[in-house]
Write a protein that holds these residues in place. Structure first.
Motif, PDB file in Angstrom:
ATOM      1  N   GLU A   1       0.804  -1.229   0.000  1.00 48.79           N
ATOM      2  CA  GLU A   1       0.000   0.000   0.000  1.00 48.79           C
ATOM      3  C   GLU A   1       0.834   1.275   0.000  1.00 48.79           C
ATOM      4  O   GLU A   1       0.286   2.370  -0.111  1.00 48.79           O
ATOM      5  CB  GLU A   1      -0.936   0.025   1.222  1.00 48.79           C
ATOM      6  CG  GLU A   1      -2.073  -0.985   1.172  1.00 48.79           C
ATOM      7  CD  GLU A   1      -1.704  -2.305   1.804  1.00 48.79           C
ATOM      8  OE1 GLU A   1      -0.619  -2.369   2.423  1.00 48.79           O
ATOM      9  OE2 GLU A   1      -2.482  -3.270   1.670  1.00 48.79           O
TER      10      GLU A   1
ATOM     11  N   ARG B   1      -0.192  12.157  -4.682  1.00 42.50           N
ATOM     12  CA  ARG B   1      -0.487  12.316  -3.255  1.00 42.50           C
ATOM     13  C   ARG B   1       0.793  12.328  -2.430  1.00 42.50           C
ATOM     14  O   ARG B   1       0.932  13.102  -1.474  1.00 42.50           O
ATOM     15  CB  ARG B   1      -1.426  11.204  -2.790  1.00 42.50           C
ATOM     16  CG  ARG B   1      -2.837  11.301  -3.349  1.00 42.50           C
ATOM     17  CD  ARG B   1      -3.612  10.022  -3.144  1.00 42.50           C
ATOM     18  NE  ARG B   1      -3.051   8.925  -3.950  1.00 42.50           N
ATOM     19  CZ  ARG B   1      -3.548   7.688  -3.961  1.00 42.50           C
ATOM     20  NH1 ARG B   1      -4.597   7.391  -3.207  1.00 42.50           N
ATOM     21  NH2 ARG B   1      -2.997   6.755  -4.719  1.00 42.50           N
TER      22      ARG B   1
ATOM     23  N   ASP C   1      -1.521   3.988   1.236  1.00 35.58           N
ATOM     24  CA  ASP C   1      -2.842   4.081   0.606  1.00 35.58           C
ATOM     25  C   ASP C   1      -3.841   3.195   1.349  1.00 35.58           C
ATOM     26  O   ASP C   1      -4.200   2.106   0.897  1.00 35.58           O
ATOM     27  CB  ASP C   1      -2.743   3.670  -0.869  1.00 35.58           C
ATOM     28  CG  ASP C   1      -4.035   3.958  -1.627  1.00 35.58           C
ATOM     29  OD1 ASP C   1      -4.889   4.682  -1.083  1.00 35.58           O
ATOM     30  OD2 ASP C   1      -4.190   3.446  -2.760  1.00 35.58           O
ATOM     31  N   LYS C   2      -4.270   3.675   2.498  1.00 35.33           N
ATOM     32  CA  LYS C   2      -5.276   2.985   3.304  1.00 35.33           C
ATOM     33  C   LYS C   2      -6.229   4.034   3.882  1.00 35.33           C
ATOM     34  O   LYS C   2      -5.800   5.139   4.226  1.00 35.33           O
ATOM     35  CB  LYS C   2      -4.638   2.178   4.438  1.00 35.33           C
ATOM     36  CG  LYS C   2      -3.865   0.945   3.964  1.00 35.33           C
ATOM     37  CD  LYS C   2      -3.301   0.155   5.125  1.00 35.33           C
ATOM     38  CE  LYS C   2      -4.379  -0.625   5.850  1.00 35.33           C
ATOM     39  NZ  LYS C   2      -4.891  -1.751   5.058  1.00 35.33           N
ATOM     40  N   PRO C   3      -7.513   3.681   4.014  1.00 34.91           N
ATOM     41  CA  PRO C   3      -8.505   4.659   4.497  1.00 34.91           C
ATOM     42  C   PRO C   3      -8.461   4.867   6.007  1.00 34.91           C
ATOM     43  O   PRO C   3      -9.496   4.965   6.662  1.00 34.91           O
ATOM     44  CB  PRO C   3      -9.833   4.036   4.055  1.00 34.91           C
ATOM     45  CG  PRO C   3      -9.579   2.564   4.089  1.00 34.91           C
ATOM     46  CD  PRO C   3      -8.138   2.389   3.650  1.00 34.91           C
ATOM     47  N   ILE C   4      -7.274   4.936   6.551  1.00 32.72           N
ATOM     48  CA  ILE C   4      -7.095   5.151   7.988  1.00 32.72           C
ATOM     49  C   ILE C   4      -6.852   6.637   8.223  1.00 32.72           C
ATOM     50  O   ILE C   4      -5.991   7.237   7.577  1.00 32.72           O
ATOM     51  CB  ILE C   4      -5.905   4.327   8.528  1.00 32.72           C
ATOM     52  CG1 ILE C   4      -6.121   2.832   8.271  1.00 32.72           C
ATOM     53  CG2 ILE C   4      -5.702   4.588  10.009  1.00 32.72           C
ATOM     54  CD1 ILE C   4      -4.927   1.972   8.652  1.00 32.72           C
ATOM     55  N   VAL C   5      -7.608   7.219   9.129  1.00 27.17           N
ATOM     56  CA  VAL C   5      -7.435   8.640   9.435  1.00 27.17           C
ATOM     57  C   VAL C   5      -6.356   8.762  10.507  1.00 27.17           C
ATOM     58  O   VAL C   5      -6.636   8.875  11.703  1.00 27.17           O
ATOM     59  CB  VAL C   5      -8.767   9.268   9.910  1.00 27.17           C
ATOM     60  CG1 VAL C   5      -8.594  10.772  10.132  1.00 27.17           C
ATOM     61  CG2 VAL C   5      -9.870   9.002   8.901  1.00 27.17           C
TER      62      VAL C   5
ATOM     63  N   THR D   1      -3.626   7.735   3.554  1.00 28.14           N
ATOM     64  CA  THR D   1      -4.430   8.544   2.633  1.00 28.14           C
ATOM     65  C   THR D   1      -5.794   8.883   3.218  1.00 28.14           C
ATOM     66  O   THR D   1      -6.432   9.841   2.771  1.00 28.14           O
ATOM     67  CB  THR D   1      -4.610   7.802   1.294  1.00 28.14           C
ATOM     68  OG1 THR D   1      -5.133   6.484   1.542  1.00 28.14           O
ATOM     69  CG2 THR D   1      -3.281   7.679   0.568  1.00 28.14           C
ATOM     70  N   GLY D   2      -6.237   8.124   4.206  1.00 32.17           N
ATOM     71  CA  GLY D   2      -7.512   8.441   4.842  1.00 32.17           C
ATOM     72  C   GLY D   2      -7.518   9.819   5.467  1.00 32.17           C
ATOM     73  O   GLY D   2      -8.537  10.517   5.452  1.00 32.17           O
TER      74      GLY D   2
ATOM     75  N   LYS E   1      -8.067  12.786   3.036  1.00 30.38           N
ATOM     76  CA  LYS E   1      -9.463  13.074   2.697  1.00 30.38           C
ATOM     77  C   LYS E   1     -10.204  13.735   3.859  1.00 30.38           C
ATOM     78  O   LYS E   1     -11.291  14.283   3.664  1.00 30.38           O
ATOM     79  CB  LYS E   1     -10.171  11.783   2.304  1.00 30.38           C
ATOM     80  CG  LYS E   1      -9.555  11.082   1.098  1.00 30.38           C
ATOM     81  CD  LYS E   1     -10.237   9.754   0.822  1.00 30.38           C
ATOM     82  CE  LYS E   1      -9.583   9.031  -0.351  1.00 30.38           C
ATOM     83  NZ  LYS E   1     -10.207   7.710  -0.615  1.00 30.38           N
ATOM     84  N   SER E   2      -9.619  13.662   5.054  1.00 28.09           N
ATOM     85  CA  SER E   2     -10.299  14.192   6.241  1.00 28.09           C
ATOM     86  C   SER E   2      -9.968  15.655   6.510  1.00 28.09           C
ATOM     87  O   SER E   2     -10.744  16.349   7.167  1.00 28.09           O
ATOM     88  CB  SER E   2      -9.932  13.356   7.474  1.00 28.09           C
ATOM     89  OG  SER E   2     -10.322  12.010   7.292  1.00 28.09           O
TER      90      SER E   2
END
Length: 317
Positions: A124, A132, A164-168, A182-183, A186-187
């Motif tokens: 990832e 990014r 590249d993981k949706p972890i904030v 990457t999470g 987006k936050s």
């Protein structure tokens, strides 16, 4: 912002710890087990003593109470001496803190943690040509360049990894390895918010918070090991001793560990804001970000807990 290097930081002479941190990590669960076994053995020994021998033992204690008092005072003096000889000033802020372990003592553990993360996220991790990655890299390079006058910043080799993981989340290892998921991209609402988060995490590394937390934990382990022996020796039943041990652990967590964690987080916030200000980042983004986190927390399923029960300061800033 004020010049972070305006005051010279005077630190105490560096002392070598008896054992490296990875050895203490191995010993930590064992010492708790030994404390329980010792306390339980004392209790069984006392129960097995005949009444006349118990009385004789009490009389001996009474006769030697001054020696026992002096021994207790001596132990207390050694603990206090150890504490004050291990104090030094925190870089940048000048706060007095206990520091038994230092960043160099954590080289092995940090390397192992870094290798594990690289192995875990190997599929990832974004390449350097990814847009990014380049976006975050520009921010990191800008922050480092604007704060390079700080020795604590200049001496660390900062390396960025964007996962590249949706972890904030984003964090920095003590050796300067920066992991951004990457999470969190987006936050955040803008670059200023992302820059503040990076400054906050970099501040933890600059201030050696990992070593400080380990040092405090090391001292607390020793002190609470003594009380754990007493709990298992005094309580007549194992169930009562286990309950007493649970109370002890909760007292340690809520009275000592959580307030201490909030202190470190608050300090990282303050230094992070100063790092951001020197890089001409809009520091107002920090309060906006924390308000966003408060809204997310309120909308979530988890109950909102008071600040004094939390490991982090309140988002209401």
């Amino acid at each position: 912002p004020r010049n972070l290097c305006a005051n010279r930081i005077h630190t105490s002479a560096r002392l070598n710890v008896l054992l490296p941190p990875h050895v203490w990590l191995f010993i930590k669960p064992i010492q708790k087990l030994l404390a329980i076994i010792l306390g339980r053995s004392v209790r069984k020994w006392w129960k097995a003593l005949p009444a006349n021998k118990r009385q004789l033992f009490k009389e001996n204690l009474q006769q030697n109470r001054w020696k026992l008092s002096l021994a207790s005072l001596g132990l207390g003096f050694l603990i206090i001496l150890f504490y004050f000889t291990s104090l030094e000033e925190t870089p940048v802020t000048g706060r007095a803190r206990l520091l038994v372990f230092r960043k160099e003592h954590y080289d092995l553990l940090t390397t192992l943690a870094y290798e594990n993360m690289i192995e875990e996220f190997k599929d990832e991790i974004l390449p350097e040509k990814d847009e990014r990655y380049q976006q975050v890299q520009k921010i990191v390079q800008h922050l480092i360049a604007c704060n390079s006058d700080l020795p604590e910043v200049a001496k660390i080799e900062w390396t960025l990894h964007v996962v590249d993981k949706p972890i904030v989340n984003a964090y920095v290892l003590p050796n300067g390895q920066i992991f951004v998921f990457t999470g969190i991209l987006k936050s955040v609402a803008d670059i200023d918010q992302l820059a503040f988060i990076l400054c906050h995490e970099m501040a933890h590394a600059i201030l050696d918070h990992t070593a400080e937390k380990a040092s405090v934990s090391h001292l607390l382990d020793f002190l609470f090991m003594i009380s754990l022996v007493m709990i298992w020796a005094i309580c007549p039943l194992d169930s009562l001793a286990m309950f007493g041990q649970w109370i002890q652990s909760k007292l340690r967590e809520y009275v000592l560990e959580r307030p201490f964690s909030r202190t470190l987080e608050t300090e990282a916030d303050k230094v992070g804001i100063e790092l951001a200000a020197k890089a001409c980042i809009d520091v107002r983004a920090s309060s906006v970000f924390w308000k966003q986190m408060m809204v997310v927390s309120d909308l979530g399923d988890e109950p909102r807990i008071p600040e004094w029960l939390s490991t982090h300061p309140s988002h209401e800033r």
